[in-house]
Design an enzyme around this catalytic site. Structure first.
Site, PDB file in Angstrom:
ATOM      1  CG  ASP A  43      -2.152   0.815   1.076  1.00 24.01           C
ATOM      2  OD1 ASP A  43      -2.067   1.890   0.455  1.00 24.01           O
ATOM      3  OD2 ASP A  43      -3.211   0.398   1.566  1.00 24.01           O
ATOM      4  CG  ASP A  44      -0.326   4.864   0.262  1.00 26.86           C
ATOM      5  OD1 ASP A  44      -1.145   4.507  -0.607  1.00 26.86           O
ATOM      6  OD2 ASP A  44      -0.609   5.670   1.172  1.00 26.86           O
ATOM      7  CB  CYS A  81      -6.197   1.873  -1.575  1.00 27.96           C
ATOM      8  SG  CYS A  81      -7.163   3.081  -0.677  1.00 27.96           S
ATOM      9  NE  ARG A  85      -6.340  -3.036  -1.012  1.00 32.56           N
ATOM     10  CZ  ARG A  85      -5.240  -2.286  -1.060  1.00 32.56           C
ATOM     11  NH1 ARG A  85      -5.173  -1.282  -1.910  1.00 32.56           N
ATOM     12  NH2 ARG A  85      -4.215  -2.529  -0.269  1.00 32.56           N
ATOM     13  CE  LYS A 139      -6.588  -0.138   2.026  1.00 30.54           C
ATOM     14  NZ  LYS A 139      -5.729   1.043   1.839  1.00 30.54           N
ATOM     15  CG  HIS A 141     -10.616   0.734   1.584  1.00 36.92           C
ATOM     16  ND1 HIS A 141      -9.809   1.729   1.051  1.00 36.92           N
ATOM     17  CD2 HIS A 141     -11.649   1.397   2.175  1.00 36.92           C
ATOM     18  CE1 HIS A 141     -10.311   2.914   1.309  1.00 36.92           C
ATOM     19  NE2 HIS A 141     -11.449   2.739   1.992  1.00 36.92           N
ATOM     20  CG  HIS A 232      -2.365   3.794   3.878  1.00 32.79           C
ATOM     21  ND1 HIS A 232      -2.639   4.732   4.854  1.00 32.79           N
ATOM     22  CD2 HIS A 232      -3.192   4.084   2.842  1.00 32.79           C
ATOM     23  CE1 HIS A 232      -3.593   5.544   4.425  1.00 32.79           C
ATOM     24  NE2 HIS A 232      -3.949   5.174   3.208  1.00 32.79           N
ATOM     25  CG  ASP A 338      -2.473   0.551  -2.958  1.00 31.49           C
ATOM     26  OD1 ASP A 338      -1.387   1.155  -2.908  1.00 31.49           O
ATOM     27  OD2 ASP A 338      -3.342   0.676  -2.077  1.00 31.49           O
ATOM     28  CG  ASN A 339      -2.003   4.165  -4.168  1.00 31.40           C
ATOM     29  OD1 ASN A 339      -3.048   3.723  -3.682  1.00 31.40           O
ATOM     30  ND2 ASN A 339      -1.030   4.632  -3.406  1.00 31.40           N
ATOM     31  CE  LYS A 399      -3.476   7.260  -1.294  1.00 28.17           C
ATOM     32  NZ  LYS A 399      -3.376   6.886   0.138  1.00 28.17           N
TER      33      LYS A 399
END
Length: 748
Positions: A43-44, A81, A85, A139, A141, A232, A338-339, A399
């Site tokens: 993540d991130d 995110c 996903r 995660k 989300h 993240h 994811d980004n 992001k």
């Protein structure tokens, strides 16, 4: 069973069993050579963050996967995110399946449902009917916030979308030391094991799920979706991982960007002729920072680096476990982000990210005394935007933007049975929507024609399985659009048109940039003035793709969308009890910046103690507890803690204990403690959260998540008897639909 059912049944029904022929569904199995699949989502994590993509952050286990497999330099995501996903698990573009922005921000338009369209099949929904086990950890989300409660509905929780087991969290971000957790379809209490860390637990649980399934059926392949909360914010990791980087980033983000870019060229990640994009305009030159500003900024990056290295160690544990059981050769392992890296930390980072989300400012002076505590469970910290910019080297922006910094991310794939040229690099353009078709191709599974009785949405992704044996093969994908909060972009056959949008800008007049990305790796030279026909062609293509994928209506709102989908139906009163109660933060009493009253009907004796109420945690919250016979209220506000204590011990017996808060101004008021209607304590709350602390459970009779107070040991179970609790909230809210409650909207 009706006559029609009997006629359609493959067996035979006679009067007795001797005259009948049984039939049972056969065990479904994919092709014998079908691989196990492990899909790891970071993540991130930006394009440059991994060691094998050029940084000096140690990621030896991901690097080991790359050395045995393949790195992709032209892999793209959606810039955020939930959309990534959604696209990852369905093989469709994010708007097409209703996730044009994060799940918290559904607005009621087809491309912005805040949940996956029922007509979209997910990978587990396609793989399990073919004979796969399917597990998810970490995660999620992909569920509307208002459905993340004990009441459900659960059809958009992981098990409702095809996974057979789940351990993790439903939200966008979580405390790594004290997470709010779900197992399968229910919330569980936060673990209290010494040294517990979520990243470690995600791998432990994944290993446990795989091991238990294989113990029962060793021939059944598995699909494991391993979605870390890392990296993240909040950036939290064991101190030894953080301290290993002490001094490593003292030269600053400008030097690191230059160095990392040169390392990317040396590694073959970036071509020799690639150029480092100029420093983003909202990032201050390192040379202009004061000594204290540099200390703060450098320490935040040390924490992030420790967080990433710690996560890498957990990935290594999972891969080592798989390899030790002889499964590695035929297990497809994909590690992706994811980004791009984030700019949410602003100029100097944050020690409490919740303040950022509710527009409470932090001062640099608040960072200096706690630098050595950053990364611990005492803070919800995140790094400055300058380090996000470095993490996206050599690209521009971050992001949430559709330039390379937001959508161009690292991806490593290892599959020894099919990828035999270890250490190779693939430069084909690919997108997150391409991964589901890839997984279906290599597992031999055909997408369904119908989903839940409706025609299935067609996949728009293009399998990249062709790259496994031919890393230099021409790109098969023809075009890919991008859009997020008005930021737009379109790639086609080596060209990219893109616009950086700011909220409120005119969509029709803002400037579109044009890049020949096949020759300009980092989007460094805008050639829109040189090739106006190409730009016009790509803009027209973007319009067609946007219309086909439910992008419209364009919407550049950010936080203000949350109020549209965040909470349950409006309420002013709540009734609970008896006993211990735990309510999801999204269904808890909404008392932010409003007058309110709590009444606790309890029976106590001289030895009674513990938490009557605990909401939120160290980043922000409030609680009422009984200590040494005295009633104590604590409020953890933006940057401060207020304690209001009753005078003297409470008399034993059945009592009504009350909290009465009277708002006297915006984000401030007077709070009184009552026993049987008589005042026993009073104090002022001079700065309260606009929207409530949120982010953690509302608990009666005990505490969950991170501690609101250090005056009792978690979980601080109340040893008296709670017969019931009532909560009443006033209507004197500060009307701010971006940050306040649903009630502000419903009563407007």
């Amino acid at each position: 069973m009706t006559d029609a059912d009997t006629d359609a049944w493959p067996g035979k029904i006679g009067r007795t069993w001797q005259e009948s022929e049984p039939w049972l569904d056969p065990f479904k199995r994919p092709a014998k050579e079908a691989p196990n699949v492990v899909l790891v989502v970071l993540d991130d994590v930006g394009f440059a963050h991994l060691g094998c993509y050029g940084s000096n952050i140690a990621t030896p286990n991901i690097d080991r996967l790359a050395a045995a497999g393949r790195r992709y330099t032209n892999y793209h995501t959606t810039a955020m995110c939930s959309p990534t996903r959604a696209s990852l698990l369905t093989g469709c573009n994010h708007h097409a399946v209703g996730m044009g922005l994060i799940a918290d921000m559904g607005t009621g338009f087809p491309g912005y449902l805040g949940q996956l369209d029922d007509r979209a099949a997910t990978l587990p929904e396609m793989l399990t009917p073919a004979g796969y086990s399917a597990f998810a950890a970490g995660k999620w989300h992909l569920t509307r916030a208002r459905e993340m409660t004990q009441a459900g509905p659960f059809r958009h929780w992981p098990l409702g979308r095809g996974f057979e087991r789940f351990y993790g969290f439903l939200y966008s971000l979580v405390d790594q030391w004290h997470p709010e957790l779900v197992r399968d379809n229910g919330f569980i209490e936060t673990p209290r094991d010494p040294g517990y860390h979520l990243s470690e637990a995600i791998v432990d649980e994944t290993i446990g799920m795989i091991a238990s399934a294989r113990a029962a059926d060793p021939d059944r392949p598995f699909f494991a979706y391993v979605a870390f909360g890392a990296c993240h914010s909040p950036h939290q990791a064991p101190k030894e991982y953080i301290d290993a980087y002490r001094g490593a980033f003292d030269e600053g983000w400008d030097v690191m960007r230059e160095r990392w870019h040169q390392q990317q060229i040396a590694l073959g990640i970036a071509p020799p002729e690639s150029r480092l994009t100029p420093r983003n305009q909202d990032v201050q030159p390192w040379s202009e920072l004061t000594a204290d500003e540099r200390r703060v900024c450098a320490r935040h990056q040390e924490v992030f680096a420790g967080f990433l290295t710690h996560t890498d160690a957990q990935i290594g544990r999972l891969v080592d476990w798989i390899d030790a059981r002889g499964l590695g050769d035929n297990t497809l392992v994909i590690v992706m982000s994811d980004n791009g890296a984030s700019a949410e930390g602003g100029a100097f980072g944050h020690i409490n990210l919740r303040r950022f989300f509710q527009y409470h400012e932090e001062r640099l002076e608040e960072h200096l005394p706690v630098l050595d505590e950053l990364g611990s469970d005492r803070h919800w910290n995140t790094y400055p935007a300058g380090w996000g910019h470095a993490g996206n080297t050599p690209h521009k922006w971050f992001k949430m933007q559709t330039h390379g910094g937001g959508v161009r991310d690292p991806m490593v794939i290892r599959w020894p049975a099919r990828i035999r040229d270890g250490g190779g690099i693939s430069h084909q353009f690919c997108h997150v929507s391409d991964l589901a078709p890839t997984i279906l191709e290599v597992t031999g599974v055909t997408p369904p024609a119908t989903v839940r009785g409706q025609p299935a949405l067609p996949m728009t992704g293009t399998s990249i399985a062709y790259t496994f044996a031919a890393p230099d093969a021409p790109t098969r994908k023809q075009a890919q659009y991008f859009e997020l909060m008005g930021n737009r972009g379109i790639w086609s056959n080596g060209w990219k048109a893109v616009t950086r949008h700011y909220e409120g800008d005119d969509y029709e007049t803002e400037h579109w940039e044009l890049y020949h990305v096949d020759a300009d790796f980092s989007e460094s030279e805008d050639v829109s003035g040189r090739y106006p026909e190409k730009l016009a062609e790509l803009k027209a293509l973007w319009e067609r793709e946007a219309a086909a994928n439910r992008v419209f209506p364009l919407d550049d709102r950010n936080i203000s969308r949350i109020a549209l989908s965040y909470y349950l139906e409006p309420r002013n009163t709540w009734n609970y009890g008896p006993g211990r109660i735990r309510v999801s933060a999204y269904a808890a009493p909404s008392i932010g910046n409003r007058s309110h009253r709590f009444d606790f009907d309890v029976t106590i004796d001289d030895a009674s103690e513990g938490a009557l109420l605990a909401v939120g945690g160290r980043p922000g919250g409030y609680g009422l507890h009984l200590i040494d016979g005295r009633l104590v209220y604590e409020y953890v506000g933006p940057g401060h803690r207020t304690v209001i204590e009753a005078q003297g011990a409470l008399p034993p017996g059945r009592r009504t204990l009350s909290i009465v808060f009277r708002k006297t101004g915006d984000c401030q008021g007077e709070l009184a403690l009552l026993c049987d209607g008589a005042e026993i304590g009073r104090g002022m709350l001079n700065e309260i959260w606009r929207g409530g602390p949120a982010g953690a459970s509302f608990c009666i009779g005990f505490a969950n998540g991170s501690p609101v107070s250090d005056r009792y040991a978690m979980p601080g179970t109340f040893t008296g008897t709670i017969h019931g609790v009532t909560v009443e909230a006033g209507s004197d809210y500060h009307h701010d639909p971006e940050l306040e409650t649903h009630i502000a909207l419903s009563e407007d």
